[in-house]
Design a protein around this motif. Structure first.
Motif, PDB file in Angstrom:
ATOM      1  N   THR A 116       0.824  -1.213   0.000  1.00 22.65           N
ATOM      2  CA  THR A 116       0.000   0.000   0.000  1.00 22.65           C
ATOM      3  C   THR A 116       0.854   1.258   0.000  1.00 22.65           C
ATOM      4  N   ILE A 117       1.908   1.269   0.813  1.00 24.12           N
ATOM      5  CA  ILE A 117       2.755   2.460   0.924  1.00 24.12           C
ATOM      6  C   ILE A 117       3.543   2.699  -0.360  1.00 24.12           C
ATOM      7  N   VAL A 118       4.123   1.648  -0.920  1.00 21.07           N
ATOM      8  CA  VAL A 118       4.889   1.793  -2.161  1.00 21.07           C
ATOM      9  C   VAL A 118       3.989   2.289  -3.288  1.00 21.07           C
ATOM     10  N   THR A 119       2.783   1.730  -3.369  1.00 20.72           N
ATOM     11  CA  THR A 119       1.845   2.149  -4.416  1.00 20.72           C
ATOM     12  C   THR A 119       1.379   3.588  -4.193  1.00 20.72           C
TER      13      THR A 119
ATOM     14  N   ILE B 107       7.559  -4.000 -11.107  1.00 20.03           N
ATOM     15  CA  ILE B 107       7.782  -3.255 -12.342  1.00 20.03           C
ATOM     16  C   ILE B 107       7.688  -1.785 -11.952  1.00 20.03           C
ATOM     17  N   THR B 108       8.766  -1.056 -12.071  1.00 17.45           N
ATOM     18  CA  THR B 108       8.787   0.334 -11.629  1.00 17.45           C
ATOM     19  C   THR B 108       9.501   1.206 -12.652  1.00 17.45           C
TER      20      THR B 108
ATOM     21  N   THR C 275       4.344   2.034 -10.506  1.00 18.87           N
ATOM     22  CA  THR C 275       4.793   0.843  -9.775  1.00 18.87           C
ATOM     23  C   THR C 275       3.721  -0.232  -9.848  1.00 18.87           C
ATOM     24  N   THR C 276       4.114  -1.421 -10.265  1.00 17.73           N
ATOM     25  CA  THR C 276       3.215  -2.574 -10.313  1.00 17.73           C
ATOM     26  C   THR C 276       3.852  -3.729  -9.556  1.00 17.73           C
ATOM     27  N   PHE C 277       3.132  -4.245  -8.570  1.00 15.80           N
ATOM     28  CA  PHE C 277       3.640  -5.377  -7.798  1.00 15.80           C
ATOM     29  C   PHE C 277       3.412  -6.670  -8.573  1.00 15.80           C
ATOM     30  N   ILE C 278       4.473  -7.433  -8.749  1.00 12.24           N
ATOM     31  CA  ILE C 278       4.354  -8.785  -9.292  1.00 12.24           C
ATOM     32  C   ILE C 278       4.188  -9.770  -8.139  1.00 12.24           C
ATOM     33  N   SER C 279       5.030  -9.603  -7.125  1.00  9.34           N
ATOM     34  CA  SER C 279       4.943 -10.492  -5.957  1.00  9.34           C
ATOM     35  C   SER C 279       5.789  -9.936  -4.828  1.00  9.34           C
ATOM     36  N   ILE C 280       5.457 -10.377  -3.618  1.00 12.64           N
ATOM     37  CA  ILE C 280       6.330 -10.180  -2.465  1.00 12.64           C
ATOM     38  C   ILE C 280       6.883 -11.560  -2.131  1.00 12.64           C
TER      39      ILE C 280
ATOM     40  N   ALA D 263       9.508  -0.052 -17.695  1.00 10.90           N
ATOM     41  CA  ALA D 263       8.051  -0.133 -17.650  1.00 10.90           C
ATOM     42  C   ALA D 263       7.520  -1.506 -18.030  1.00 10.90           C
ATOM     43  N   GLU D 264       8.394  -2.423 -18.411  1.00  8.34           N
ATOM     44  CA  GLU D 264       7.925  -3.725 -18.885  1.00  8.34           C
ATOM     45  C   GLU D 264       8.514  -4.907 -18.117  1.00  8.34           C
ATOM     46  N   THR D 265       9.677  -4.731 -17.550  1.00  2.00           N
ATOM     47  CA  THR D 265      10.381  -5.851 -16.913  1.00  2.00           C
ATOM     48  C   THR D 265      10.428  -5.671 -15.402  1.00  2.00           C
ATOM     49  N   GLY D 266      10.106  -6.739 -14.678  1.00  4.11           N
ATOM     50  CA  GLY D 266      10.168  -6.696 -13.227  1.00  4.11           C
ATOM     51  C   GLY D 266      11.583  -6.842 -12.709  1.00  4.11           C
ATOM     52  N   VAL D 267      11.833  -6.268 -11.550  1.00  5.76           N
ATOM     53  CA  VAL D 267      13.145  -6.368 -10.909  1.00  5.76           C
ATOM     54  C   VAL D 267      12.956  -6.728  -9.436  1.00  5.76           C
ATOM     55  N   GLU D 268      13.950  -7.387  -8.867  1.00  8.08           N
ATOM     56  CA  GLU D 268      13.922  -7.695  -7.440  1.00  8.08           C
ATOM     57  C   GLU D 268      14.326  -6.452  -6.655  1.00  8.08           C
TER      58      GLU D 268
END
Length: 239
Positions: free
Chosen positions: A120-123, A192-193, A161-166, A207-212
């Motif tokens: 929630t905070i990151v978004t 994805i940020t 910012t889009t969450f893929i997973s925690i 904008a297309e690839t997720g990162v850890e």
């Protein structure tokens, strides 16, 4: 001949009735203590579960040892936080302090709440949602977040910012002073940020690839207070 046959038949019938009666007396009567082979453990669904004892964090089971030694054994088992903290570690000792001051505290539920707050905070930060941030952050941390949002707005930049997973959320440290508790959580998320300029061009991130993304956040709360919410009081890159 007919009389003899009838007499023999009657004798056998009498024996058969006797044998059936004996078998029923030994095998056929139910005593009320049998267990169905399909339900080896029966539970009375009409009775509510045993309540908590006043001032403790132990759910007492029917037939449990009520002696001090038995209660201590049950309480130790209830506080076996495998997967949360190693026995005898600083985190386990810290959690013990928290539970002593607030018996209803449950570390697994806290971690689930921390993951929700993290997302929630990151978004909210990416969207520039100051109202949400003020409800979840301490004043000092909120001022830092709002300052970054204002600087971004002055440059006419937008964040996505889009969450893929925690992928991980684990308690890294616990500190209790008087009734003030701080719990530090180490997160590892897949996001994805990206940051775009006024023309919509990506100037940072992807904008297309997720990162850890590793993060270490510290949440604080006064134990025993009526407000159940934890506030974010510190952030750090996980490294």
């Amino acid at each position: 001949m007919q009389d003899s046959f009838d007499a023999t038949t009657l004798i056998f019938l009498a024996l058969a009735v006797f044998v059936i009666w004996r078998l029923r007396s030994v095998l056929g009567q139910k005593t009320g203590t049998e267990r169905s082979p399909f339900r080896p453990v029966e539970r009375n669904r009409t009775e509510p579960p045993a309540g908590r004892g006043e001032g403790d964090n132990v759910v007492r089971l029917p037939g449990a040892d009520r002696s001090p030694a038995g209660a201590a054994a049950v309480q130790t088992a209830a506080r076996d936080w495998r997967g949360i903290a190693e026995p005898g570690s600083a985190v386990a000792r810290g959690l013990e302090q928290v539970v002593q001051l607030e018996p209803a505290f449950e570390p697994r539920a806290f971690l689930e709440g921390a993951k929700g707050a993290y997302e929630t905070i990151v978004t909210a930060f990416a969207k520039g949602d100051r109202k949400t941030l003020r409800a979840l952050l301490s004043r000092e941390v909120c001022e830092g977040f709002e300052r970054a949002i204002s600087e971004r707005e002055k440059r006419n930049e937008t964040a996505e910012t889009t969450f893929i997973s925690i992928d991980k959320a684990e308690i890294a440290a616990v500190e209790v002073k008087n009734r003030a508790a701080q719990i530090t959580v180490r997160f590892l998320s897949n996001l994805i940020t990206a940051t775009r300029d006024a023309d919509g061009k990506v100037i940072d991130g992807n904008a297309e690839t997720g990162v850890e993304v590793p993060d270490v956040w510290t949440f604080a709360r006064t134990l025993g207070s009526r407000d159940p919410n934890w506030q974010l009081v510190a952030t750090d890159a996980g490294g």
